[in-house]
Design an enzyme around this catalytic site. Structure first.
Site, PDB file in Angstrom:
ATOM      1  N   ASN A  38      42.490 -18.185  40.949  1.00 25.19           N
ATOM      2  CA  ASN A  38      41.108 -18.276  41.439  1.00 25.19           C
ATOM      3  C   ASN A  38      40.212 -17.208  40.815  1.00 25.19           C
ATOM      4  OD1 ASN A  38      41.917 -15.938  42.633  1.00 25.19           O
ATOM      5  ND2 ASN A  38      41.522 -16.568  44.739  1.00 25.19           N
ATOM      6  N   ASP A  39      40.686 -16.541  39.745  1.00 28.55           N
ATOM      7  CA  ASP A  39      39.941 -15.531  38.980  1.00 28.55           C
ATOM      8  C   ASP A  39      39.923 -14.143  39.638  1.00 28.55           C
ATOM      9  OD1 ASP A  39      38.732 -15.269  36.466  1.00 28.55           O
ATOM     10  OD2 ASP A  39      36.754 -15.074  37.355  1.00 28.55           O
ATOM     11  N   ASN A  40      40.567 -13.991  40.814  1.00 28.04           N
ATOM     12  CA  ASN A  40      40.631 -12.649  41.411  1.00 28.04           C
ATOM     13  C   ASN A  40      41.516 -11.738  40.560  1.00 28.04           C
ATOM     14  OD1 ASN A  40      39.188 -13.682  43.503  1.00 28.04           O
ATOM     15  ND2 ASN A  40      40.714 -13.277  45.085  1.00 28.04           N
ATOM     16  N   HIS A 131      21.781   8.179  30.753  1.00 36.36           N
ATOM     17  CA  HIS A 131      20.442   7.808  30.289  1.00 36.36           C
ATOM     18  C   HIS A 131      19.383   8.823  30.740  1.00 36.36           C
ATOM     19  CE1 HIS A 131      17.058   5.389  29.188  1.00 36.36           C
ATOM     20  NE2 HIS A 131      16.643   5.329  30.434  1.00 36.36           N
ATOM     21  N   ASP A 171      10.906   7.469  22.706  1.00 33.46           N
ATOM     22  CA  ASP A 171       9.916   7.404  23.784  1.00 33.46           C
ATOM     23  C   ASP A 171       9.891   8.746  24.520  1.00 33.46           C
ATOM     24  OD1 ASP A 171      12.194   7.401  25.376  1.00 33.46           O
ATOM     25  OD2 ASP A 171      11.916   5.377  26.146  1.00 33.46           O
ATOM     26  N   LYS A 194       6.480   4.584  23.239  1.00 32.25           N
ATOM     27  CA  LYS A 194       7.120   3.253  23.373  1.00 32.25           C
ATOM     28  C   LYS A 194       6.853   2.641  24.732  1.00 32.25           C
ATOM     29  CE  LYS A 194      11.715   2.285  24.687  1.00 32.25           C
ATOM     30  NZ  LYS A 194      13.157   2.323  24.520  1.00 32.25           N
ATOM     31  N   ARG A 196       8.412  -0.734  26.919  1.00 31.93           N
ATOM     32  CA  ARG A 196       9.338  -1.870  26.914  1.00 31.93           C
ATOM     33  C   ARG A 196       8.631  -3.040  27.579  1.00 31.93           C
ATOM     34  NH1 ARG A 196      14.434  -2.950  25.940  1.00 31.93           N
ATOM     35  NH2 ARG A 196      14.970  -0.803  25.424  1.00 31.93           N
TER      36      ARG A 196
HETATM   37  C1  R5P Z   1      15.935   3.320  26.505  1.00 32.23           C
HETATM   38  O1  R5P Z   1      15.115   3.939  27.122  1.00 32.23           O
HETATM   39  C2  R5P Z   1      17.107   3.933  25.799  1.00 32.23           C
HETATM   40  O2  R5P Z   1      16.949   5.281  25.569  1.00 32.23           O
HETATM   41  C3  R5P Z   1      17.367   3.194  24.512  1.00 32.23           C
HETATM   42  O3  R5P Z   1      16.241   3.318  23.682  1.00 32.23           O
HETATM   43  C4  R5P Z   1      17.609   1.758  24.791  1.00 32.23           C
HETATM   44  O4  R5P Z   1      18.590   1.650  25.772  1.00 32.23           O
HETATM   45  C5  R5P Z   1      18.063   1.024  23.563  1.00 32.23           C
HETATM   46  O5  R5P Z   1      18.115  -0.346  23.867  1.00 32.23           O
HETATM   47  P1  R5P Z   1      17.830  -1.413  22.727  1.00 32.23           P
HETATM   48  O6  R5P Z   1      18.732  -1.049  21.586  1.00 32.23           O
HETATM   49  O7  R5P Z   1      18.171  -2.743  23.348  1.00 32.23           O
HETATM   50  O8  R5P Z   1      16.380  -1.306  22.374  1.00 32.23           O
END
Ligand code: R5P
Length: 313
Positions: A38-40, A131, A171, A194, A196
């Protein structure tokens, strides 16, 4: 190394876990992972861990949901088997990108993951280049946060003539990280503006700082789709840079990333092995630096109660 120390690995990066063990002169401890019809997932620890100091290596790589679930079940099994202390070694914590409430009705999933890691049995966490620094504070258990910057310092010193170089953040959020590399390399830095607009799309504008005629070293926490780098290359080319090199701790390299890098004017890319780079994603201009020795030393120090911070003095 003491027989009290045991290192297990989930399936996400056996290569890194094996290298960490080799550096420490240990064998990888044994477990079996399988799936029911069942994928467990089903996990069995195949050796005695009673009163042992146990480390489980599992970066959050694709398929991320399965990878995380595997870590949880391994830690739960270790706890049930009376391990004395469990450290989740998460070289790449992908959900660190979900670190703020920047839209209505969303989850700060990095925080949720931190809670779940503890609930699943972790007493501590060992990770690398999150991050954002704020993510460290999501955890209510001790976290040792390593950085791969010393590896990049050595790499760029050996490979490049740094007389005319500048470190570039893609960024404002990455400015602190790029600033740390710039400081270690005694170089100036620049920041790209930058925004997104979607998971795979970013728009960029101005560069703050002097880049014209210089060799740019873009420094990132991760390369995911390569969208940020593709946009950065355009911005830097328009600003008149002489050459572009890239360093990024986590080479996630999903979707179009490798083709974007190979087809771009970027001269070299360095990533680490926090995320395993399979053969089909390897290319001449992509160099992989192994952070296994740093993880091995951090594990040794955690085990013996020595300072981990002192590693970076
Ligand atoms: C974003 O703020 C991170 O520092 C990287 O710039 C980001 O995760 C890179 O993602 P991608 O390669 O998809 O642009």
């Amino acid at each position: 190394m003491s027989s009290d120390l045991k290192i297990f690995s989930g399936g996400a990066n056996l290569q890194l876990a094996t290298q960490i063990c080799e550096t420490l002169g240990l064998g990888l401890s044994r477990l079996a992972v399988s799936r029911f019809s069942n994928d467990n997932l089903f996990v069995q620890i195949r050796e005695n861990v009673r009163e042992k100091d146990v480390f489980v290596v599992q970066p959050f790589t694709a398929p991320v949901g399965d990878t995380i679930m595997e870590l949880f079940i391994i830690m739960d099994a270790l706890r049930s088997a009376s391990a004395r202390r469990i450290t989740a070694v998460i070289p790449y914590f992908s959900y660190a990108r979900s670190d703020k409430k920047d839209a209505p009705r969303i989850s700060i999933t990095g925080r949720l993951m931190a809670d779940l890691i503890r609930t699943a049995g972790a007493d501590r966490v060992l990770t690398m280049d999150l991050h954002s620094d704020a993510v460290h504070g999501f955890f209510s258990i001790p976290v040792d946060h390593l950085t791969a910057i010393p590896y990049f310092v050595e790499h760029f010193r050996e490979r490049l003539d740094l007389d005319n170089a500048v470190v570039v953040a893609t960024d404002a959020g990455g400015a602190k990280r790029a600033g740390r590399l710039a400081q270690r390399l005694h170089l100036p830095m620049a920041i790209i503006d930058k925004r997104r607009v979607a998971d795979t799309e970013v728009v960029q504008g101005l560069v703050v700082g002097e880049v014209k005629g210089r060799d740019a070293i873009i420094f990132e926490d991760e390369i995911s789709t390569g969208g940020t780098l593709a946009a950065s290359v355009k911005t830097l080319a328009a600003a008149g840079v002489k050459s572009i090199h890239v360093g990024a701790t986590h080479g996630v390299l999903c979707g179009p990333a490798v083709n974007r890098l190979v087809d771009s004017p970027i001269e070299s890319v360095a990533v680490t092995d926090t995320v395993h780079v399979p053969r089909e994603k390897q290319a001449d201009k992509i160099h992989t630096l192994s952070v296994a020795p740093l993880f091995a030393e951090a594990i040794r120090r955690i085990h013996t109660g020595e300072s981990v911070g002192a590693l970076f003095d």
